[in-house]
Scaffold this active site. Structure first.
Site, PDB file in Angstrom:
ATOM      1  N   ASP A   1      -3.352  -3.749  -6.047  1.00  0.00           N
ATOM      2  CA  ASP A   1      -4.340  -3.699  -5.028  1.00  0.00           C
ATOM      3  C   ASP A   1      -3.975  -2.879  -3.901  1.00  0.00           C
ATOM      4  OD1 ASP A   1      -2.734  -5.840  -4.650  1.00  0.00           O
ATOM      5  OD2 ASP A   1      -4.204  -6.724  -3.094  1.00  0.00           O
TER       6      ASP A   1
ATOM      7  N   ARG B   1       3.137   4.813  -0.958  1.00  0.00           N
ATOM      8  CA  ARG B   1       3.608   4.665  -2.188  1.00  0.00           C
ATOM      9  C   ARG B   1       3.863   5.949  -2.835  1.00  0.00           C
ATOM     10  NH1 ARG B   1       3.860   0.287  -0.132  1.00  0.00           N
ATOM     11  NH2 ARG B   1       3.126  -1.535  -0.965  1.00  0.00           N
TER      12      ARG B   1
ATOM     13  N   ARG C   1       5.502  -4.508  -4.674  1.00  0.00           N
ATOM     14  CA  ARG C   1       6.650  -3.726  -4.460  1.00  0.00           C
ATOM     15  C   ARG C   1       7.551  -4.022  -5.576  1.00  0.00           C
ATOM     16  NH1 ARG C   1       7.171  -5.019   1.606  1.00  0.00           N
ATOM     17  NH2 ARG C   1       5.980  -6.629   1.152  1.00  0.00           N
TER      18      ARG C   1
ATOM     19  N   SER D   1       6.495 -10.689  -3.525  1.00  0.00           N
ATOM     20  CA  SER D   1       7.963 -10.224  -3.389  1.00  0.00           C
ATOM     21  C   SER D   1       8.356  -9.885  -1.936  1.00  0.00           C
ATOM     22  CB  SER D   1       8.211  -9.212  -4.173  1.00  0.00           C
ATOM     23  OG  SER D   1       7.401  -7.940  -3.763  1.00  0.00           O
ATOM     24  N   GLY D   2       7.443  -9.439  -0.925  1.00  0.00           N
ATOM     25  CA  GLY D   2       7.639  -9.551   0.529  1.00  0.00           C
ATOM     26  C   GLY D   2       8.823  -8.774   1.186  1.00  0.00           C
ATOM     27  N   GLY D   3       9.314  -7.574   0.253  1.00  0.00           N
ATOM     28  CA  GLY D   3      10.202  -6.652   0.898  1.00  0.00           C
ATOM     29  C   GLY D   3      11.552  -7.016   0.206  1.00  0.00           C
TER      30      GLY D   3
ATOM     31  N   GLU E   1       0.909 -15.171   4.041  1.00  0.00           N
ATOM     32  CA  GLU E   1       2.253 -14.705   4.071  1.00  0.00           C
ATOM     33  C   GLU E   1       2.991 -14.531   5.398  1.00  0.00           C
ATOM     34  OE1 GLU E   1       2.632 -10.594   2.624  1.00  0.00           O
ATOM     35  OE2 GLU E   1       4.756 -10.269   3.424  1.00  0.00           O
TER      36      GLU E   1
ATOM     37  N   LYS F   1      -8.215 -12.033  -4.347  1.00  0.00           N
ATOM     38  CA  LYS F   1      -7.086 -12.150  -3.461  1.00  0.00           C
ATOM     39  C   LYS F   1      -7.481 -12.017  -1.996  1.00  0.00           C
ATOM     40  CE  LYS F   1      -3.603  -9.401  -1.517  1.00  0.00           C
ATOM     41  NZ  LYS F   1      -2.614  -8.423  -1.853  1.00  0.00           N
TER      42      LYS F   1
ATOM     43  N   SER G   1       3.696 -12.850  -8.326  1.00  0.00           N
ATOM     44  CA  SER G   1       2.272 -11.893  -8.218  1.00  0.00           C
ATOM     45  C   SER G   1       3.060 -10.772  -7.222  1.00  0.00           C
ATOM     46  CB  SER G   1       1.289 -12.575  -7.257  1.00  0.00           C
ATOM     47  OG  SER G   1       0.210 -11.532  -7.221  1.00  0.00           O
TER      48      SER G   1
ATOM     49  N   GLU H   1      -3.377 -16.590   0.086  1.00  0.00           N
ATOM     50  CA  GLU H   1      -1.942 -15.925   0.276  1.00  0.00           C
ATOM     51  C   GLU H   1      -1.737 -16.211   1.868  1.00  0.00           C
ATOM     52  OE1 GLU H   1      -1.850 -11.966  -0.695  1.00  0.00           O
ATOM     53  OE2 GLU H   1       0.244 -11.874   0.068  1.00  0.00           O
TER      54      GLU H   1
ATOM     55  N   TYR I   1      -1.489  -4.297   3.639  1.00  0.00           N
ATOM     56  CA  TYR I   1      -1.429  -4.089   2.073  1.00  0.00           C
ATOM     57  C   TYR I   1      -2.754  -3.302   1.827  1.00  0.00           C
ATOM     58  CZ  TYR I   1       0.426  -4.983  -2.381  1.00  0.00           C
ATOM     59  OH  TYR I   1       1.235  -4.881  -3.491  1.00  0.00           O
TER      60      TYR I   1
ATOM     61  N   LYS J   1      -0.302 -17.941  -3.171  1.00  0.00           N
ATOM     62  CA  LYS J   1       0.636 -16.976  -3.080  1.00  0.00           C
ATOM     63  C   LYS J   1       1.304 -16.872  -1.778  1.00  0.00           C
ATOM     64  CE  LYS J   1       0.640 -11.854  -3.636  1.00  0.00           C
ATOM     65  NZ  LYS J   1       0.251 -10.716  -4.552  1.00  0.00           N
TER      66      LYS J   1
HETATM   67  P1  13P Z   1       4.432  -7.491  -2.525  1.00  0.00           P
HETATM   68  O1  13P Z   1       5.143  -8.134  -3.643  1.00  0.00           O
HETATM   69  O2  13P Z   1       4.924  -6.163  -2.328  1.00  0.00           O
HETATM   70  O3  13P Z   1       5.064  -8.363  -0.995  1.00  0.00           O
HETATM   71  O4  13P Z   1       3.035  -7.734  -2.300  1.00  0.00           O
HETATM   72  C1  13P Z   1       2.394  -8.483  -3.027  1.00  0.00           C
HETATM   73  C2  13P Z   1       0.708  -8.470  -2.397  1.00  0.00           C
HETATM   74  O5  13P Z   1      -0.132  -8.644  -3.093  1.00  0.00           O
HETATM   75  C3  13P Z   1       0.793  -8.558  -1.098  1.00  0.00           C
HETATM   76  O6  13P Z   1      -0.500  -9.001  -0.696  1.00  0.00           O
END
Ligand code: 13P
Length: 366
Positions: free
Chosen positions: A32, A41, A305, A272-274, A190, A145, A302, A188, A366, A230
């Site tokens: 997304d 990317r 990257r 995954s966050g980096g 984060e 999301k 989920s 989410e 994002y 998430k």
């Molecule tokens: P990453 O896994 O790249 O961190 O992104 C997931 C995502 O949807 C972030 O909002």
């Protein structure tokens, strides 16, 4: 306290969707990226960011043959992709829905600064959200999301109470609106990996943030069985000198979740966050080999990257069938590895492609 809102039928539908997404080790492909983010990317492989190229790339992902549906329960989409057609006039998402992969939609409108705070933010997009959710549901989406971002600064002085409360509340309001329209909200919050904080600080902040999120969800009468969470994994900041093993990350993460996330919530689908692709898979597996009684929810993925970095590299923006085939094989491999990790059965692998490359993007949007 009032019970969760919604009719018995609505709740049954929401619970069914949430369960289906994370059934049998399945997880989510986060595809997304907003137009700006996918541009970054694509530019990393020298591809121009135009509608045709975005279509070609996402078509490649979605038409991955043979068994993607065994490991991917849902795909999160950007608005454009929900309605995008290929050169033959076929909707891209048909390749997903025809094999039972559920459609998710990013409904937030991005992060904005909180005026007067210490470099903190909130996420906007509530205006007109119910109408947009209704339309997306009619057009085939089953989940949504909304990403909130919190930042650890000064050894945990931020996120501040203002930042935590605001983000918890906006996530709860979003979740409640989604559920009213039949969409399962992915919640989410984060906490960014940026910084030099220790794993202990990350755990403490994660617990404070999640406690506030679940208080707000309760205050808004959100039906937890019809949601997914998430979160970030609990890790040291990227610049922290003291690194952590997958076992340490798994212990800290599951401890933080056990202290704050009710067992009524069916699935945790980590971002995954980096982290590198391999770290994201290894850490997920490390959680799923902990004793079952410590894990009342499904623990899955989920990833954006960490599911796409090697795929982009293998594709390289080429139209040759060989490149497309290799890219799809790479996606299958990452998706299958993460499914195994969600079942605690991942046995490791040799790094190839971009699998061990850092996917860190400072202050990631994002
Ligand atoms: P990453 O896994 O790249 O961190 O992104 C997931 C995502 O949807 C972030 O909002």
């Amino acid at each position: 306290m009032a019970p969760p809102a919604g009719s018995i039928e609505l709740k049954a539908e929401l619970a069914r969707i949430a369960k289906q997404i994370v059934a049998n080790g399945k997880g989510i492909l986060a595809a997304d990226e907003s137009t700006g983010t996918i541009g970054k990317r694509l530019s990393s492989i020298g591809v121009e960011n135009n509608e045709e190229n975005r279509m070609a790339y996402r078509k490649l992902l979605f038409t991955t043959p043979k068994g993607l549906e065994e490991s991917i329960g849902g795909v999160i989409l950007f608005h454009e992709t929900v309605y995008q057609k290929d050169n033959e006039g076929k909707r891209l998402v048909d390749a997903l829905t025809s094999r039972g992969i559920l459609l998710g939609i990013k409904v937030d409108k991005g992060v904005v600064p909180l005026f007067g705070s210490q470099n903190e933010g909130t996420t906007q997009g509530l205006d007109g959200l119910a109408e947009r959710c209704k339309q997306y549901k009619a057009d085939g989406c089953d989940f949504a999301k909304w990403r909130c971002v919190l930042r650890i600064q000064d050894a945990g002085r931020t996120p501040s109470p203002q930042g935590i409360l605001e983000n918890a509340n906006v996530l709860a309001r979003y979740a409640s609106i989604c559920q009213s329209e039949g969409l399962v909200p992915i919640v989410e919050p984060e906490i960014l990996i940026d910084g030099d904080h220790s794993i202990e600080v990350c755990q403490e902040v994660t617990e404070r943030v999640l406690a506030a999120v679940y208080k707000a969800l309760s205050d808004h009468h959100v039906y937890l069985e019809g949601t997914l969470l998430k979160p970030n994994m609990v890790t040291p900041g990227l610049d922290c000198a003291k690194k952590a093993t997958p076992a340490e990350i798994a212990n800290a993460t599951v401890t933080a979740l056990r202290r704050t996330v009710p067992p009524a919530m069916p699935g945790i689908t980590f971002l995954s966050g980096g982290q590198t692709e391999l770290q994201a898979t290894e850490n997920l597996n490390a959680m799923n080999i902990l004793p079952q009684e410590l894990r009342p929810w499904k623990i899955s993925f989920s990833y954006g990257r960490a599911l796409q970095a090697s795929v982009l590299k293998a594709w390289g923006g080429k139209t040759e069938p060989e490149n497309i085939k290799n890219a799809q094989k790479t996606l299958m491999h990452r998706a299958t590895s993460n499914k195994l990790a969600a079942l605690g059965k991942y046995e490791g692998e040799e790094a190839s492609g971009a699998a061990s490359e850092s996917l860190f993007v400072a202050n990631h949007s994002y």
